[in-house]
Design a protein around this motif. Structure first.
Motif, short mmCIF file in Angstrom:
data_model
loop_
_atom_site.label_atom_id
_atom_site.label_comp_id
_atom_site.label_asym_id
_atom_site.label_seq_id
_atom_site.Cartn_x
_atom_site.Cartn_y
_atom_site.Cartn_z
N ASP A 227 -2.68 9.42 -7.45
CA ASP A 227 -2.02 10.27 -6.16
C ASP A 227 -2.25 8.73 -4.65
OD1 ASP A 227 -1.49 12.39 -5.98
OD2 ASP A 227 -2.97 13.21 -5.33
N ALA A 228 -3.93 7.88 -5.85
CA ALA A 228 -4.03 6.56 -4.81
C ALA A 228 -2.74 5.31 -5.18
CB ALA A 228 -5.39 5.73 -5.68
N ARG A 229 -2.83 5.77 -6.23
CA ARG A 229 -1.55 4.29 -6.87
C ARG A 229 0.49 5.15 -6.70
NH1 ARG A 229 -3.48 4.34 -13.61
NH2 ARG A 229 -5.29 2.93 -12.35
N HIS A 230 0.32 5.95 -6.69
CA HIS A 230 1.42 6.32 -6.07
C HIS A 230 1.25 6.18 -3.70
CE1 HIS A 230 5.07 9.18 -4.76
NE2 HIS A 230 4.23 9.57 -3.88
N ASN A 231 0.58 6.80 -3.90
CA ASN A 231 0.20 6.29 -2.41
C ASN A 231 0.34 4.79 -2.04
OD1 ASN A 231 0.17 9.06 -1.28
ND2 ASN A 231 -1.84 8.61 -1.48
N SER A 232 -0.06 3.88 -2.52
CA SER A 232 -0.36 2.57 -2.75
C SER A 232 1.29 2.19 -2.57
CB SER A 232 -0.72 1.71 -4.13
OG SER A 232 -1.93 2.13 -3.96
N GLY A 233 2.08 2.27 -3.42
CA GLY A 233 3.70 1.61 -3.87
C GLY A 233 4.06 2.33 -2.02
N LEU A 234 3.59 4.02 -1.76
CA LEU A 234 4.16 3.83 -0.79
C LEU A 234 4.45 3.07 0.98
CD1 LEU A 234 4.63 7.96 -1.01
CD2 LEU A 234 6.95 6.32 -0.57
N LEU A 235 3.42 3.21 0.59
CA LEU A 235 1.83 1.63 1.75
C LEU A 235 3.06 0.81 1.49
CD1 LEU A 235 -1.25 3.04 1.70
CD2 LEU A 235 -0.88 3.42 4.31
N ILE A 236 2.71 0.42 0.40
CA ILE A 236 3.79 -1.15 0.53
C ILE A 236 4.54 -1.01 1.34
CG2 ILE A 236 4.22 -3.43 -0.65
CD1 ILE A 236 1.81 -2.60 -2.46
N PHE A 237 5.28 -0.25 0.73
CA PHE A 237 6.84 0.23 1.20
C PHE A 237 7.25 0.42 2.83
CE2 PHE A 237 10.34 2.44 2.79
CZ PHE A 237 11.36 1.53 2.40
N ALA A 238 6.84 1.18 3.39
CA ALA A 238 6.45 1.90 4.49
C ALA A 238 6.44 0.13 5.33
CB ALA A 238 5.67 3.20 5.34
N VAL A 239 5.26 -0.08 5.62
CA VAL A 239 4.10 -1.43 6.20
C VAL A 239 5.60 -2.58 5.72
CG1 VAL A 239 2.26 -1.85 7.65
CG2 VAL A 239 2.54 0.26 6.95
N ILE A 240 5.01 -2.84 5.17
CA ILE A 240 5.25 -4.10 4.76
C ILE A 240 6.34 -4.30 4.56
CG2 ILE A 240 5.43 -5.82 2.75
CD1 ILE A 240 2.02 -4.85 2.24
N VAL A 241 7.50 -3.58 4.06
CA VAL A 241 9.04 -3.87 3.91
C VAL A 241 9.33 -3.27 5.59
CG1 VAL A 241 11.41 -2.92 2.41
CG2 VAL A 241 9.15 -3.61 1.42
N ALA A 242 9.56 -1.79 5.23
CA ALA A 242 10.27 -1.21 6.78
C ALA A 242 9.59 -1.86 7.85
CB ALA A 242 10.09 0.13 6.35
N GLU B 112 -6.09 11.89 1.03
CA GLU B 112 -5.03 12.78 1.74
C GLU B 112 -4.90 12.79 2.59
OE1 GLU B 112 -1.01 13.91 0.26
OE2 GLU B 112 -2.50 13.40 -0.90
N ILE B 113 -5.58 13.14 3.77
CA ILE B 113 -5.99 13.20 4.82
C ILE B 113 -5.52 11.84 5.79
CG2 ILE B 113 -6.95 13.45 7.44
CD1 ILE B 113 -7.94 16.39 5.45
N ALA B 114 -6.32 10.92 5.08
CA ALA B 114 -6.19 9.21 5.82
C ALA B 114 -5.13 8.74 5.23
CB ALA B 114 -7.53 9.14 5.30
N ILE B 115 -4.93 8.55 4.10
CA ILE B 115 -3.07 7.68 3.56
C ILE B 115 -2.15 9.13 3.73
CG2 ILE B 115 -2.63 6.90 1.69
CD1 ILE B 115 -5.40 6.27 0.26
N GLY B 116 -2.45 9.64 3.97
CA GLY B 116 -0.76 10.77 3.77
C GLY B 116 -0.89 10.61 5.66
N SER B 117 -1.71 10.69 6.56
CA SER B 117 -1.14 10.69 7.58
C SER B 117 -0.70 9.52 7.55
CB SER B 117 -2.94 10.58 8.85
OG SER B 117 -2.56 10.89 10.03
N THR B 118 -1.56 8.34 7.25
CA THR B 118 -0.83 6.57 7.38
C THR B 118 0.94 7.04 7.59
OG1 THR B 118 -2.38 5.93 7.13
CG2 THR B 118 -0.23 4.45 6.79
N LEU B 119 1.39 7.38 6.05
CA LEU B 119 1.93 7.45 5.36
C LEU B 119 3.37 8.20 6.43
CD1 LEU B 119 1.47 7.87 1.84
CD2 LEU B 119 2.80 6.06 2.66
N GLN B 120 2.80 9.54 6.75
CA GLN B 120 3.73 10.76 7.76
C GLN B 120 4.37 9.89 8.70
OE1 GLN B 120 2.32 14.04 10.22
NE2 GLN B 120 2.70 15.30 8.33
#
Length: 352
Positions: A124-139, A274-282
């Motif tokens: 989950d940590a690695r999966h969320n890392s990719g999404l974080l980089i996409f959502a914040v750095i790319v988007a 999941e709360i900390a990173i999941g909330s960031t992704l949301q």
């Protein structure tokens, strides 16, 4: 402790209503509102813990992130209605920074003081890392770069397009995690925990009812809290940017902040992360783009364009979290690093 929080809710909620009706001083109301929200957050945390036992850590964390961000979404919509675009963008920045640095930092730190070594699902940590980089750095970064060469109208069109793509990808990520690949990347620790019978404090429907009522109460108090920011800012010397990044973000996300820390202290790091990173992704992939679309209903639209300090701090927070969380383990020192980064950024925004 539970009796203390019940007393704070029993006293704070009526005082919040009475103070709002009779227009008490903003500084007094500010304190009452904040204490009441923190007390209500404890009930949201207990309800979420009960639901996570019934539904599992992923869904429990998702539920908490959703209910926590619902409060912030309501605050942001009222701010958009008033044309406070900079405050909304600053609060989104504060949510990303608060979840990745403050919430995760406190969870790692306090949990690490009790347990020398805590672990969570590395997949989950690695999966969320990719999404974080996409959502914040790319988007988030790309719209800022392109906006330098685009007109305001084209920048808004670009922001709408990015917003739609982000929402679709976020829904696809949920479908991936909760449907097509649910349990595929389950860690050994989760497998052992799933075999152990744990009795929730509240039943399913009682937990849902408490969570719903507490969220409505938090939304009501938070909405009134927004109206005190201007006078409180003048009284304490806080700038509009500081209020958005630090104050609105902390108060608007108080529920999930408390829940993540409670879970970490109980060594339930899968839920806490999941709360900390999941909330960031949301926030990055759903709340922010949704606010862009909602802003089209108001006279002033909100493009997905942040200031340079906001972008740099968000990118720094993402990279720091990716490096620290990718091993699937945490300790109090790593929590201290995240907290130190948050305080440094907070000082910067205060002085800016």
């Amino acid at each position: 402790m539970n009796k203390a929080f019940f007393g704070l809710v029993a006293v704070g909620l009526p005082l919040s209503i009475i103070g709002t009706i009779f227009h008490w001083r903003s500084t007094i109301l500010f304190i009452i509102y904040c204490v009441t929200i923190i007390a209500l957050a404890s009930y949201m945390g207990r309800a979420t813990e009960s639901l996570s036992i019934v539904a599992g850590p992923r869904i429990g964390g998702l539920l908490n992130a959703t209910f926590g961000n619902a409060v912030e979404l309501i605050i942001a919509i009222f701010a958009l209605k008033e044309g406070l675009i900079s405050v909304v963008l600053a609060s989104l920045t504060g949510s990303v920074l608060g979840n990745l640095l403050l919430v995760a930092g406190l969870s790692f730190f306090l949990g690490g003081l009790k347990f020398k070594r805590q672990s969570f699902n590395i997949f989950d940590a690695r999966h969320n890392s990719g999404l974080l980089i996409f959502a914040v750095i790319v988007a988030f970064v790309i719209p800022e770069i392109f906006s330098m060469s685009l007109t305001e109208e084209k920048t808004m069109v670009f922001s709408i397009g990015i917003g739609i793509i982000l929402i679709i990808l976020y829904l696809a990520a949920l479908f991936f995690k909760l449907v097509t690949h649910r349990g595929v990347y389950q860690s050994q620790k989760e497998s052992v925990e799933s075999d152990e019978e744990e009795v929730p404090e509240w039943g399913k429907w009682k937990a849902i009812t408490v969570l719903g009522l507490a969220t409505l109460a938090v939304a009501y108090v938070s909405e009134n809290l927004v109206h005190t920011f201007e006078e409180v800012g003048e009284a304490f010397g806080w700038s509009e940017l500081f209020i958005g990044v630090i104050i609105v973000a902390i108060v608007g996300n108080a529920a999930e902040h408390a829940s993540a820390i409670i879970m970490a202290v109980k060594n339930k790091m899968d839920v806490a992360v999941e709360i900390a990173i999941g909330s960031t992704l949301q926030v990055a992939m759903f709340v922010a783009p949704l606010l862009v679309l909602i802003s089209l209903l108001f006279p002033v639209s909100m493009p997905l364009v942040f200031t340079i300090p906001e972008l740099v701090t968000m990118v720094s927070a993402v990279l720091l979290m990716v490096v620290i969380s990718n091993d699937g383990e945490s300790n109090w020192f790593e929590g201290g690093i995240l907290l130190a980064a948050y305080f440094i950024i907070g000082i910067g925004f205060y002085l800016l």
